[in-house]
Design a protein around this motif. Structure first.
Motif, PDB file in Angstrom:
ATOM      1  N   ALA A 183      27.161 -19.034  38.786  1.00  0.00           N
ATOM      2  CA  ALA A 183      27.831 -17.988  38.114  1.00  0.00           C
ATOM      3  C   ALA A 183      27.902 -17.962  36.663  1.00  0.00           C
ATOM      4  O   ALA A 183      28.008 -17.190  35.854  1.00  0.00           O
ATOM      5  CB  ALA A 183      29.145 -17.808  38.898  1.00  0.00           C
ATOM      6  N   LEU A 184      27.993 -19.210  36.113  1.00  0.00           N
ATOM      7  CA  LEU A 184      28.043 -19.448  34.498  1.00  0.00           C
ATOM      8  C   LEU A 184      26.724 -19.520  33.852  1.00  0.00           C
ATOM      9  O   LEU A 184      26.686 -19.497  32.715  1.00  0.00           O
ATOM     10  CB  LEU A 184      28.717 -20.789  34.458  1.00  0.00           C
ATOM     11  N   GLY A 185      25.617 -19.017  34.871  1.00  0.00           N
ATOM     12  CA  GLY A 185      24.503 -18.746  34.215  1.00  0.00           C
ATOM     13  C   GLY A 185      23.386 -19.774  34.343  1.00  0.00           C
ATOM     14  O   GLY A 185      22.403 -19.678  33.811  1.00  0.00           O
ATOM     15  N   THR A 186      23.542 -21.063  34.962  1.00  0.00           N
ATOM     16  CA  THR A 186      22.457 -21.917  35.283  1.00  0.00           C
ATOM     17  C   THR A 186      21.724 -21.516  36.524  1.00  0.00           C
ATOM     18  O   THR A 186      22.238 -21.140  37.587  1.00  0.00           O
ATOM     19  CB  THR A 186      23.076 -23.357  35.317  1.00  0.00           C
ATOM     20  N   ALA A 187      20.553 -21.303  36.447  1.00  0.00           N
ATOM     21  CA  ALA A 187      19.646 -21.220  37.574  1.00  0.00           C
ATOM     22  C   ALA A 187      19.776 -22.364  38.485  1.00  0.00           C
ATOM     23  O   ALA A 187      19.946 -23.380  38.016  1.00  0.00           O
ATOM     24  CB  ALA A 187      18.334 -20.638  37.313  1.00  0.00           C
ATOM     25  N   VAL A 188      19.541 -21.898  39.703  1.00  0.00           N
ATOM     26  CA  VAL A 188      19.638 -23.389  40.684  1.00  0.00           C
ATOM     27  C   VAL A 188      18.676 -23.164  41.729  1.00  0.00           C
ATOM     28  O   VAL A 188      18.413 -21.977  42.173  1.00  0.00           O
ATOM     29  CB  VAL A 188      21.201 -23.313  41.478  1.00  0.00           C
ATOM     30  N   ILE A 189      17.828 -24.242  41.965  1.00  0.00           N
ATOM     31  CA  ILE A 189      16.744 -24.190  43.026  1.00  0.00           C
ATOM     32  C   ILE A 189      17.150 -25.351  44.080  1.00  0.00           C
ATOM     33  O   ILE A 189      17.662 -26.532  43.597  1.00  0.00           O
ATOM     34  CB  ILE A 189      15.631 -24.651  42.502  1.00  0.00           C
ATOM     35  N   LEU A 190      17.615 -24.976  45.123  1.00  0.00           N
ATOM     36  CA  LEU A 190      18.089 -26.041  45.962  1.00  0.00           C
ATOM     37  C   LEU A 190      17.426 -26.228  47.291  1.00  0.00           C
ATOM     38  O   LEU A 190      17.476 -25.235  47.901  1.00  0.00           O
ATOM     39  CB  LEU A 190      19.805 -25.621  46.269  1.00  0.00           C
ATOM     40  N   ALA A 191      16.820 -27.448  47.478  1.00  0.00           N
ATOM     41  CA  ALA A 191      16.004 -27.725  48.430  1.00  0.00           C
ATOM     42  C   ALA A 191      16.943 -28.385  49.618  1.00  0.00           C
ATOM     43  O   ALA A 191      17.821 -29.201  49.524  1.00  0.00           O
ATOM     44  CB  ALA A 191      14.920 -28.766  48.084  1.00  0.00           C
ATOM     45  N   THR A 192      16.586 -27.443  50.729  1.00  0.00           N
ATOM     46  CA  THR A 192      17.438 -27.917  51.902  1.00  0.00           C
ATOM     47  C   THR A 192      16.817 -27.510  53.306  1.00  0.00           C
ATOM     48  O   THR A 192      15.906 -26.470  53.357  1.00  0.00           O
ATOM     49  CB  THR A 192      18.852 -27.320  51.837  1.00  0.00           C
ATOM     50  N   HIS A 193      17.160 -28.161  54.212  1.00  0.00           N
ATOM     51  CA  HIS A 193      16.955 -27.594  55.640  1.00  0.00           C
ATOM     52  C   HIS A 193      18.134 -27.553  56.288  1.00  0.00           C
ATOM     53  O   HIS A 193      17.989 -27.436  57.647  1.00  0.00           O
ATOM     54  CB  HIS A 193      15.721 -28.503  56.142  1.00  0.00           C
ATOM     55  N   ASP A 194      19.297 -27.291  55.694  1.00  0.00           N
ATOM     56  CA  ASP A 194      20.729 -27.305  56.116  1.00  0.00           C
ATOM     57  C   ASP A 194      20.837 -25.788  56.754  1.00  0.00           C
ATOM     58  O   ASP A 194      21.230 -25.078  55.825  1.00  0.00           O
ATOM     59  CB  ASP A 194      21.673 -27.630  55.438  1.00  0.00           C
ATOM     60  N   ALA A 195      20.385 -25.594  58.023  1.00  0.00           N
ATOM     61  CA  ALA A 195      20.358 -24.050  58.505  1.00  0.00           C
ATOM     62  C   ALA A 195      21.767 -23.318  58.177  1.00  0.00           C
ATOM     63  O   ALA A 195      22.061 -22.408  58.025  1.00  0.00           O
ATOM     64  CB  ALA A 195      20.084 -24.027  60.018  1.00  0.00           C
ATOM     65  N   THR A 196      22.952 -24.192  58.410  1.00  0.00           N
ATOM     66  CA  THR A 196      24.060 -23.696  58.562  1.00  0.00           C
ATOM     67  C   THR A 196      24.521 -23.190  56.994  1.00  0.00           C
ATOM     68  O   THR A 196      25.034 -22.082  56.999  1.00  0.00           O
ATOM     69  CB  THR A 196      25.457 -25.014  58.694  1.00  0.00           C
ATOM     70  N   LEU A 197      24.120 -23.958  56.041  1.00  0.00           N
ATOM     71  CA  LEU A 197      24.187 -23.635  54.619  1.00  0.00           C
ATOM     72  C   LEU A 197      23.387 -22.220  54.391  1.00  0.00           C
ATOM     73  O   LEU A 197      23.905 -21.391  53.827  1.00  0.00           O
ATOM     74  CB  LEU A 197      23.605 -24.608  53.861  1.00  0.00           C
ATOM     75  N   LEU A 198      22.260 -22.057  55.099  1.00  0.00           N
ATOM     76  CA  LEU A 198      21.489 -20.671  54.876  1.00  0.00           C
ATOM     77  C   LEU A 198      22.134 -19.809  55.625  1.00  0.00           C
ATOM     78  O   LEU A 198      21.999 -18.309  54.971  1.00  0.00           O
ATOM     79  CB  LEU A 198      20.145 -20.826  55.190  1.00  0.00           C
ATOM     80  N   ARG A 199      22.570 -19.964  56.770  1.00  0.00           N
ATOM     81  CA  ARG A 199      23.263 -18.957  57.418  1.00  0.00           C
ATOM     82  C   ARG A 199      24.466 -18.340  56.755  1.00  0.00           C
ATOM     83  O   ARG A 199      24.820 -17.221  56.985  1.00  0.00           O
ATOM     84  CB  ARG A 199      23.630 -19.612  58.697  1.00  0.00           C
ATOM     85  N   ARG A 200      25.259 -19.272  56.117  1.00  0.00           N
ATOM     86  CA  ARG A 200      26.473 -18.747  55.474  1.00  0.00           C
ATOM     87  C   ARG A 200      26.280 -17.920  54.038  1.00  0.00           C
ATOM     88  O   ARG A 200      27.017 -17.290  53.660  1.00  0.00           O
ATOM     89  CB  ARG A 200      27.158 -20.028  54.900  1.00  0.00           C
ATOM     90  N   HIS A 201      25.037 -17.984  53.770  1.00  0.00           N
ATOM     91  CA  HIS A 201      24.594 -17.244  52.460  1.00  0.00           C
ATOM     92  C   HIS A 201      23.484 -16.457  52.480  1.00  0.00           C
ATOM     93  O   HIS A 201      22.365 -16.619  51.923  1.00  0.00           O
ATOM     94  CB  HIS A 201      24.595 -18.181  51.200  1.00  0.00           C
ATOM     95  N   PRO A 202      23.448 -15.489  53.608  1.00  0.00           N
ATOM     96  CA  PRO A 202      22.471 -14.748  53.792  1.00  0.00           C
ATOM     97  C   PRO A 202      21.969 -13.739  52.523  1.00  0.00           C
ATOM     98  O   PRO A 202      20.624 -13.312  52.451  1.00  0.00           O
ATOM     99  CB  PRO A 202      22.829 -13.801  54.803  1.00  0.00           C
ATOM    100  N   GLU A 203      22.731 -13.744  51.479  1.00  0.00           N
ATOM    101  CA  GLU A 203      22.316 -12.794  50.116  1.00  0.00           C
ATOM    102  C   GLU A 203      21.525 -13.508  49.378  1.00  0.00           C
ATOM    103  O   GLU A 203      20.721 -13.260  48.436  1.00  0.00           O
ATOM    104  CB  GLU A 203      23.871 -12.277  49.620  1.00  0.00           C
ATOM    105  N   THR A 204      21.465 -14.897  49.667  1.00  0.00           N
ATOM    106  CA  THR A 204      20.922 -15.706  48.740  1.00  0.00           C
ATOM    107  C   THR A 204      19.195 -15.614  49.038  1.00  0.00           C
ATOM    108  O   THR A 204      18.827 -15.736  50.021  1.00  0.00           O
ATOM    109  CB  THR A 204      21.304 -17.162  48.693  1.00  0.00           C
ATOM    110  N   ARG A 205      18.561 -15.722  47.719  1.00  0.00           N
ATOM    111  CA  ARG A 205      16.992 -15.808  47.948  1.00  0.00           C
ATOM    112  C   ARG A 205      16.579 -17.112  48.587  1.00  0.00           C
ATOM    113  O   ARG A 205      17.163 -18.241  48.282  1.00  0.00           O
ATOM    114  CB  ARG A 205      16.502 -15.894  46.359  1.00  0.00           C
TER     115      ARG A 205
END
Lengths: 287, 261
Positions: B185-207
């Motif tokens: 939110a402060l302006g740093t791009a983030v690429i987060l590699a994960t296979h944590d499904a919970t995390l993905l499910r919680r943030h469906p709006e994220t690319r």
């Protein structure tokens, strides 16, 4: 300044590893130091024998003052010649009576001195090889008032061979010792650098330049190398004192050799550090 | 800002890690990089970090291109790309503050500037009171926060995180993830590699960029429709819920998932 501060810090932080690497470098250079001591003494001994290489030119009795002066100065002007010493008939007799003690009683009674006057010609260091000695002797024998020229060809040959063998051995043995020292120093330095590979990887990761990463290691290699050189000097000196007192009189190393040994230790430490650290810089050299 | 143009990466021993991947991540964007182990997630991050060069194609990071970058420019690139690892990679004999200042020293900053920045960074990640703690004295979540602060030290344009929550319990994971969101939110791009499904499910709006067997099989940021063979994917899971309810096939990405290589 930073590289040296970092290097000292790193040495202080890991005192055991630092002591180990300085000791390893010191011992490797100590081997070289002992060899140097041996080589230096043998070389000096040979040089002392070689000092005695001289050409003796016997003069005819009829030579006069002016001719003698001319011959002497001309031979003295040969590029190979260091000095020309005149030994008169009387001196020759005196020397003979002194050196051959058993005949000393006979000599004063001789009415006619049978010994010829001579010129003792010494050659410059480095010009005492059989070939040069032979050429100069031949040149001297060409003079009109020179009766005979002697220089102990056999002896000159033998000394020269001995010197060549010693020189070759020194080159091979010294070279091998230097190589062993280099390998030992390299391995030691590599060990201490490998212990810090995580640190190096992190530095690469956060954008340190290769120079920034390398410099403290180079400084550390230089410091350990110099310290190892000093340790080797101390050990060599101890060995020299022990030999000199307990076994036989030996000569200490020339200053230049000592300086070269310590500087060599530093350079060796730095070079091996450079080589090892570059090996760790995988991330920066991948592309 | 980050462009992959038909990027293929072959490794001499393990074969093709990434095949013909193209995508674009914009400034200050947040993207999940997902897929089973060995799908090529780490390879993508390593290519962004320019630890390795693509076999074919081109990787562009800001003003740097993998085809033109010079060896001596790599440190500059690294300063604009922060990297966070699953195993934190902190130096054990340094305190939290020293671990961060270690990264700042490479920029040639002076000591007082480093000290104030370290304190600011520790404040950012919520560890101002733990400055003089050694990694061994910190919890997993706290260690990862130190690692994130270190990655931020050079003010990067993008943060790469390789399974940053892989070694953390759920609560710590959430906290670390929230931190990434804040930094984003402060302006740093983030690429987060994960296979944590919970995390993905919680943030469906994220690319989401999904990899499988070295291929980019799905990019929620592109207009292309999702390929039909992707029914075993995390994305489906995100959309439809856990496998129990959706009846996903055996051997789905989640079940095969383990720590990335």
């Amino acid at each position: 300044m930073r590289p040296f501060r970092e290097a000292l810090l790193s040495l202080v932080r890991r005192p055991v590893l630092a002591a180990l690497s300085v000791t390893a470098i010191g011992l490797s250079l100590f081997i070289l130091g002992l060899f140097g001591l041996t080589a230096h003494n043998i070389s000096k001994a040979l040089a002392a024998v070689e000092e005695k290489v001289e050409i003796v030119a016997y003069l005819r009795d009829e030579i006069d003052e002016a001719q003698l002066r001319l011959v002497r100065s001309e031979i003295g002007a040969f590029p190979e010649v260091e000095s020309v010493e005149y030994v008169s008939k009387t001196e020759a007799l005196y020397n003979a009576s002194r050196e051959l003690a058993e005949f000393s009683d006979v000599f004063p009674d001789v009415e006619v001195n049978p010994l010829p006057a001579s010129l003792e010609v010494r050659l410059l260091p480095g010009r005492r090889d059989p070939q040069t000695v032979g050429t100069v002797a031949a040149r001297i024998s060409g003079y009109e008032f020179i009766d005979e020229v002697r220089f102990g060809r056999e002896w000159v040959n033998r000394i020269h061979t001995l010197r060549r063998i010693a020189g070759g051995t020194a080159l091979i043995v010294g070279g091998s010792f230097a190589l062993v020292a280099m390998l030992l120093v390299g391995t030691t330095v590599r060990m201490s650098i490998h212990a810090r590979s995580t640190e190096i990887a992190i530095m690469e990761n956060v954008g340190a330049t290769a120079g920034f990463i390398q410099r403290p290691f180079l400084a550390e290699g230089l410091i350990s190398g110099l310290a190892g050189g000093a340790l080797a000097l101390a050990l060599t000196f101890a060995a020299y004192r022990l030999l000199d007192r307990a076994v036989m009189a030996v000569l200490w190393l020339p200053d230049l050799w000592i300086a070269a040994g310590i500087v060599g230790g530093g350079v060796l430490g730095m070079l091996s550090a450079g080589r090892s650290v570059r090996r760790e810089l995988k991330g920066l050299y991948a592309i | 800002m980050i462009k992959f143009r038909n990027v293929t990466k072959h490794y001499p021993r393990s074969g093709t890690a990434l095949a013909d991947a193209s995508f674009h991540i914009r400034k200050a964007e947040f993207a999940f990089l997902t897929g089973p182990s060995g799908a090529g997630k780490t390879t993508v991050l390593r290519l962004v970090h320019m630890e390795t060069a693509p076999t074919e194609g081109e990787v562009i990071i800001s003003r740097f291109s993998s085809t033109r970058i010079r060896r001596r420019e790599i440190p500059q690139l690294r300063r604009s790309v922060g990297f966070v690892f699953q195993d934190f990679r902190l130096l054990e004999r340094f305190t939290a503050a020293e671990n961060i200042s270690f990264a700042l020293q490479v920029t040639g900053a002076n000591r007082s500037a480093i000290r104030s920045k370290v304190m600011r960074l520790l404040g950012h990640v919520g560890l101002a009171s733990r400055a003089s703690a050694y990694p061994a004295e910190l919890s997993g979540g706290e260690r990862q926060r130190v690692a994130i602060a270190r990655a931020l030290a050079t003010d990067p344009l993008v943060l790469l995180a390789d399974e940053p929550t892989g070694n953390l319990d759920e609560r710590a994971s959430l906290g670390v993830f929230e931190l990434f969101k804040q930094l984003n939110a402060l302006g740093t791009a983030v690429i987060l590699a994960t296979h944590d499904a919970t995390l993905l499910r919680r943030h469906p709006e994220t690319r989401v960029l999904e990899l499988e067997g070295g291929r980019l099989v799905y990019d929620s940021g592109s207009d292309a429709p999702r390929p039909s063979h992707g029914d075993s994917s995390i994305f489906q899971l995100v959309r439809d819920g856990p496998p129990m309810q959706s009846g996903a096939k055996e051997g789905s990405a989640i079940e095969r998932g383990g720590p990335a290589p």
